[in-house]
Write a protein that holds these residues in place. Structure first.
Motif, PDB file in Angstrom:
ATOM      1  N   SER A  12      35.631  44.505  37.760  1.00  0.00           N
ATOM      2  CA  SER A  12      35.768  45.212  36.495  1.00  0.00           C
ATOM      3  C   SER A  12      34.388  45.588  35.956  1.00  0.00           C
ATOM      4  O   SER A  12      33.416  44.846  36.130  1.00  0.00           O
ATOM      5  CB  SER A  12      36.493  44.320  35.488  1.00  0.00           C
ATOM      6  OG  SER A  12      36.391  44.830  34.182  1.00  0.00           O
ATOM      7  N   THR A  40      39.601  44.875  40.455  1.00  0.00           N
ATOM      8  CA  THR A  40      40.426  45.944  39.912  1.00  0.00           C
ATOM      9  C   THR A  40      40.718  47.044  40.926  1.00  0.00           C
ATOM     10  O   THR A  40      39.915  47.328  41.809  1.00  0.00           O
ATOM     11  CB  THR A  40      39.751  46.576  38.679  1.00  0.00           C
ATOM     12  OG1 THR A  40      38.539  47.235  39.084  1.00  0.00           O
ATOM     13  CG2 THR A  40      39.420  45.525  37.626  1.00  0.00           C
ATOM     14  N   HIS A  47      41.399  51.546  34.087  1.00  0.00           N
ATOM     15  CA  HIS A  47      41.469  50.906  35.403  1.00  0.00           C
ATOM     16  C   HIS A  47      40.888  49.500  35.397  1.00  0.00           C
ATOM     17  O   HIS A  47      41.188  48.706  36.303  1.00  0.00           O
ATOM     18  CB  HIS A  47      40.762  51.768  36.449  1.00  0.00           C
ATOM     19  CG  HIS A  47      41.570  52.948  36.888  1.00  0.00           C
ATOM     20  ND1 HIS A  47      42.572  52.846  37.830  1.00  0.00           N
ATOM     21  CD2 HIS A  47      41.545  54.253  36.502  1.00  0.00           C
ATOM     22  CE1 HIS A  47      43.128  54.040  38.020  1.00  0.00           C
ATOM     23  NE2 HIS A  47      42.521  54.906  37.224  1.00  0.00           N
ATOM     24  N   ASP A  48      40.083  49.153  34.415  1.00  0.00           N
ATOM     25  CA  ASP A  48      39.589  47.783  34.332  1.00  0.00           C
ATOM     26  C   ASP A  48      40.715  46.795  34.075  1.00  0.00           C
ATOM     27  O   ASP A  48      40.538  45.588  34.277  1.00  0.00           O
ATOM     28  CB  ASP A  48      38.519  47.654  33.234  1.00  0.00           C
ATOM     29  CG  ASP A  48      37.149  48.086  33.715  1.00  0.00           C
ATOM     30  OD1 ASP A  48      36.877  47.983  34.926  1.00  0.00           O
ATOM     31  OD2 ASP A  48      36.341  48.530  32.879  1.00  0.00           O
ATOM     32  N   THR A  49      41.863  47.273  33.617  1.00  0.00           N
ATOM     33  CA  THR A  49      42.997  46.381  33.389  1.00  0.00           C
ATOM     34  C   THR A  49      44.003  46.410  34.544  1.00  0.00           C
ATOM     35  O   THR A  49      45.011  45.703  34.497  1.00  0.00           O
ATOM     36  CB  THR A  49      43.722  46.729  32.070  1.00  0.00           C
ATOM     37  OG1 THR A  49      44.480  47.934  32.226  1.00  0.00           O
ATOM     38  CG2 THR A  49      42.742  46.907  30.931  1.00  0.00           C
ATOM     39  N   TRP A  50      43.746  47.209  35.563  1.00  0.00           N
ATOM     40  CA  TRP A  50      44.586  47.218  36.757  1.00  0.00           C
ATOM     41  C   TRP A  50      44.140  46.055  37.639  1.00  0.00           C
ATOM     42  O   TRP A  50      43.472  46.233  38.663  1.00  0.00           O
ATOM     43  CB  TRP A  50      44.459  48.536  37.503  1.00  0.00           C
ATOM     44  CG  TRP A  50      45.044  49.733  36.799  1.00  0.00           C
ATOM     45  CD1 TRP A  50      45.218  49.911  35.456  1.00  0.00           C
ATOM     46  CD2 TRP A  50      45.520  50.935  37.416  1.00  0.00           C
ATOM     47  NE1 TRP A  50      45.772  51.143  35.197  1.00  0.00           N
ATOM     48  CE2 TRP A  50      45.967  51.794  36.389  1.00  0.00           C
ATOM     49  CE3 TRP A  50      45.604  51.367  38.733  1.00  0.00           C
ATOM     50  CZ2 TRP A  50      46.492  53.061  36.634  1.00  0.00           C
ATOM     51  CZ3 TRP A  50      46.126  52.624  38.985  1.00  0.00           C
ATOM     52  CH2 TRP A  50      46.570  53.467  37.947  1.00  0.00           C
ATOM     53  N   SER A  51      44.497  44.867  37.227  1.00  0.00           N
ATOM     54  CA  SER A  51      43.986  43.663  37.870  1.00  0.00           C
ATOM     55  C   SER A  51      45.047  42.571  37.810  1.00  0.00           C
ATOM     56  O   SER A  51      46.129  42.757  37.265  1.00  0.00           O
ATOM     57  CB  SER A  51      42.706  43.187  37.166  1.00  0.00           C
ATOM     58  OG  SER A  51      43.015  42.524  35.943  1.00  0.00           O
TER      59      SER A  51
END
Length: 338
Positions: free
Chosen positions: A290, A298, A229-233
């Motif tokens: 993040s 995020t 989820h840190d890359t859902w940005s």
């Protein structure tokens, strides 16, 4: 079609209508027909730089899925023309594998090639402005194709003539001039130089630069991973602020300051956010900074665009209250605003 299915933030409501363009002709046709009918148009490629309202977009959403790479080979360089819909990192990977120098530090950036001149995409000391020689567009005002030379694109920090008038130009393809060689361009970014074990201004092998950048980005949650989820940005949510000398002097002594050629001072949005009291992971179980990098906002799953914008406003206003610096969002807001 839900816009959340087309954006890296995985946010956004329904499209009024949807089309996919796999050629420049299809792209131009879709846009011109919508313009003639008075229908609003939203162009989406990689979807990595968009914040779309929960209400969605009432007009035509056109996904740019054009592909194609053509080469002009020369003794010392290549001129590479890339279709707007080609994934950016696929192009960078090909450049590195082929011994083409000049975009290796831009590895791992999500999105499509056609978006890169709009924002003058940059990272780790490189910007696309350094290698772009031409941008071919469809001009929705003049209703015809135009080609802008690199020097005509008015590139600046995360800026270009295309960003100044975003509704006017539809990017069709971009031409890059890349030097031939096995060594990357001189490394300008201190963190990357340390990772590579070289001094700033020295060179390192292309493949080593790419791997180092991918590692650095992954450590900050900046390489797309559906399970993380840190890359859902949308990547870096705020641009680094450009300050007057007086504004820079008002910051704490240990705040980063990077003098610019025009006399202004660039500081670090990430530093300001962190030191204003917004640590990694600040937020809730729907949206947060993040856990790897304070500059990314995020979607933790189940979020709404309203949730994300509320967090963005909290951070922006908190930094302004602490330091008198008003951060500016980098991604484009569609049907919403901070």
């Amino acid at each position: 079609m839900l816009l959340r299915d087309l954006t890296t933030l995985r946010l956004g409501g329904p499209a009024g209508s949807y089309a996919e363009a796999t050629s420049s002709d299809e792209l131009v046709s879709a846009v011109t027909e919508a313009d003639a009918a008075g229908t609003p148009v939203l162009l989406v490629a990689g979807g990595s730089n968009l914040v779309v309202a929960d209400e969605g977009f009432p007009g035509l959403v056109v996904r740019i899925a054009t592909t194609g790479v053509t080469l002009e080979q020369h003794d010392t360089h290549v001129d590479v023309t890339v279709a707007a819909g080609e994934p950016w990192d696929d192009f960078v990977a090909r450049a590195v594998a082929s011994g083409w120098v000049g975009v290796e530090a831009l590895s791992g950036i999500p999105g499509a090639v056609g978006s890169t001149p709009i924002q003058n995409v940059g990272a780790y000391g490189q910007e696309v402005a350094e290698t772009i020689t031409a941008v071919r567009v469809w001009d929705r005002v003049l209703k015809g194709e135009r080609t802008f030379r690199g020097e005509e694109c008015a590139f600046g920090y995360r800026h270009s003539r295309f960003k100044s008038d975003p509704a006017r130009h539809v990017v069709l393809d971009v031409t890059f001039r890349l030097e031939r060689g096995e060594q990357g361009a001189p490394v300008k970014y201190a963190e990357l130089a340390r990772t590579l074990g070289v001094e700033p201004g020295e060179r390192a092998p292309l493949r080593d630069v790419r791997e180092a950048v991918l590692g650095l980005r992954a450590g900050k949650g900046m390489v797309l991973d559906p399970a993380d989820h840190d890359t859902w940005s949308a990547g870096s949510f705020f641009t680094n602020p450009i300050l007057t000398p007086a504004q820079a002097d008002a910051l704490p002594a240990d705040a980063p300051r990077f003098p610019q050629p025009d006399g202004s001072i660039k500081s670090s949005a990430a530093w300001l956010i962190d030191h204003a009291g917004f640590a990694k992971g600040h937020g809730n179980d729907r949206v947060s900074l993040s856990t790897k990098h304070t500059l990314a906002l995020t979607n933790r799953g189940g979020a709404t665009t309203a949730d994300l914008l509320a967090l963005a406003r909290e951070v922006r206003d908190g930094v302004e209250a602490a330091y008198g610096v008003r951060l500016v969002n980098e991604p484009v807001c569609v049907g919403c605003a901070l």
